[in-house]
Structure formats: C-alpha cells, structure tokens
Design a protein around this motif. Structure first.
Motif, short mmCIF file in Angstrom:
data_model
loop_
_atom_site.label_atom_id
_atom_site.label_comp_id
_atom_site.label_asym_id
_atom_site.label_seq_id
_atom_site.Cartn_x
_atom_site.Cartn_y
_atom_site.Cartn_z
N CYS A 82 -1.25 -0.25 -10.45
CA CYS A 82 -1.51 0.17 -9.07
C CYS A 82 -2.49 1.35 -9.07
O CYS A 82 -2.74 1.96 -10.11
CB CYS A 82 -0.21 0.54 -8.36
N ASP A 83 -3.03 1.62 -7.92
CA ASP A 83 -3.88 2.80 -7.75
C ASP A 83 -2.98 4.04 -7.83
O ASP A 83 -1.76 3.94 -7.64
CB ASP A 83 -4.59 2.78 -6.39
N LEU A 84 -3.57 5.19 -8.07
CA LEU A 84 -2.81 6.43 -8.13
C LEU A 84 -2.04 6.62 -6.83
O LEU A 84 -2.60 6.53 -5.74
CB LEU A 84 -3.75 7.62 -8.37
N GLY A 85 -0.74 6.83 -6.93
CA GLY A 85 0.11 6.96 -5.75
C GLY A 85 0.66 5.63 -5.25
O GLY A 85 1.48 5.60 -4.34
N CYS A 86 0.20 4.52 -5.80
CA CYS A 86 0.67 3.18 -5.43
C CYS A 86 0.70 3.00 -3.90
O CYS A 86 1.75 2.71 -3.31
CB CYS A 86 2.06 2.92 -6.01
N PRO A 87 -0.46 3.18 -3.23
CA PRO A 87 -0.46 3.07 -1.77
C PRO A 87 -0.17 1.64 -1.31
O PRO A 87 -0.33 0.69 -2.08
CB PRO A 87 -1.89 3.48 -1.40
N ALA A 88 0.27 1.50 -0.07
CA ALA A 88 0.56 0.17 0.47
C ALA A 88 -0.69 -0.69 0.53
O ALA A 88 -0.63 -1.91 0.40
CB ALA A 88 1.18 0.30 1.85
N SER A 89 -1.84 -0.07 0.73
CA SER A 89 -3.11 -0.80 0.70
C SER A 89 -4.07 0.03 -0.14
O SER A 89 -3.86 1.22 -0.35
CB SER A 89 -3.65 -1.02 2.11
N GLY A 90 -5.11 -0.60 -0.63
CA GLY A 90 -6.05 0.12 -1.47
C GLY A 90 -7.07 -0.82 -2.06
O GLY A 90 -7.53 -1.74 -1.39
N SER A 91 -7.37 -0.64 -3.35
CA SER A 91 -8.37 -1.46 -4.02
C SER A 91 -7.88 -2.90 -4.16
O SER A 91 -6.70 -3.20 -3.91
CB SER A 91 -8.66 -0.89 -5.39
#
Length: 196
Positions: A100-109
């Motif tokens: 996941c992206d840093l922080g594991c956001p609900a949306s992202g890359s």
C-alpha cells in the motif's frame, strides 16, 4: 487431533499475532490501530522486515492448510474451507507484491487500488472458510465465533473508510477470530499421522 496439522496451525497463529506487534513496536509513530499492511507500505521504515514477516505468515498458513488437507485423507477437505484459508494466507503474500501507499489511504495510486481490492477479496476468504468450518465440528462456541468473524469483518470494512474506527484493531480481532476457529477445527481432525 493430528499433531502436525495442529503444530503448524498454532505456529501460524503465533506468527500472525506476534510479528505485527513486534514489528509495529519498532516503527516510530506506528500504532496497532493502523492496518498491519502499513508496516510494509512504500517508503515505510523497516519495510523489508515487514515483507519478510508477511511472507512467513503466509507460508505458515499455507502449510497449515496443506497439513489439514493431508490429515483428512482419504476424505477430501471442503473446497471452500481450503480455498478460503489459502486466500487468507495469500492476502499476506499479496501485501508484499502490491504494497500500500504510505498511510494505506482508502484511495491513492494504482498500486494502492490493487492492494486494497486484492487484500479485501483475499481476506474475505477467511470469512468463507470460517463459516464453512462450523458445520464440520461440534466444538462448543464455534457458532458464536462464526457470528463474531462475520461481524468483525463487516466492521473492518467500514473502518477502512472511517479511519477513526481503528481499522488495525478490527483487522487484528478479525484475524485472531479466524485463527481460533481454524485451530479449534484442526483440533478435531483425525489423529492419524501423515507425512508432510
């Protein structure tokens, strides 16, 4: 009880519980209320240690499933139990392949979207497997654990979007619930020793 299947299941459970806590304690600013996969997020300190732990957890769970399958021979393991437990193990391996992206956001890359979708689908395997385990045994409390498994999974889905709902805590409860169901089921397997 099949000793080999039980030993692998207990080891897999101990790794599942202990490794995220140990790794999380070594990362400044990380809290157990965050998702476990955040330990292996892109740009996260100690990411390689987390990836090694995720691979170890996934491998031991797959070993536990295979040992349980062999313990049931010549009978066949319920394919939904097997598929669901393997999918659960693969969710940890999938976190290494698609972090996941840093922080594991609900949306992202794009990688984050693949991670979120893949891990959700594979983690749902634990629900399928856990629900199918209950009719297969008569251990007291299995039905209550089944209900708790489904409820914690549903709350976990909401917590993934509402971060103030402590998603990591719900994830840990969900995974521990499944592990307890699995160990109780393995405890009831035939005692015949089978070569791994």
């Amino acid at each position: 009880m099949n000793t080999k299947a039980m030993m692998l299941s207990i080891l897999a459970t101990l790794l599942l519980v202990a490794l995220p806590w140990v790794l999380g304690a070594r990362v400044p600013g990380y809290s157990s209320v965050q998702f476990i996969s955040e330990l292996g997020a892109i740009d996260m300190p100690n990411r390689s240690a987390a990836n090694g732990a995720f691979l170890l957890i996934g491998a031991f769970w797959m070993g536990a499933v295979e040992a349980a399958r062999k313990a049931l021979e010549p009978n066949k393991m319920d394919p939904w139990v097997r598929f669901g437990a393997i999918a659960f193990a693969a969710s940890y391996i999938g976190s290494v392949v698609f972090p996941c992206d840093l922080g594991c956001p609900a949306s992202g890359s794009a990688n984050q979207l693949i991670h979120s979708t893949l891990i959700w689908v594979l983690s749902a395997g634990a629900v399928v497997s856990g629900v199918r385990l209950v009719p297969a045994t008569s251990v007291k409390g299995m039905s209550a654990l089944k209900v708790t498994l489904v409820l914690t999974f549903l709350v976990l889905q909401v917590a993934a979007w509402q971060r103030d709902w402590y998603p990591g805590l719900w994830q840990r409860l969900f995974e521990l619930n499944f592990a307890v169901l699995w160990v109780l089921w393995v405890w009831r397997l035939p005692g015949r020793q089978v070569r791994l």
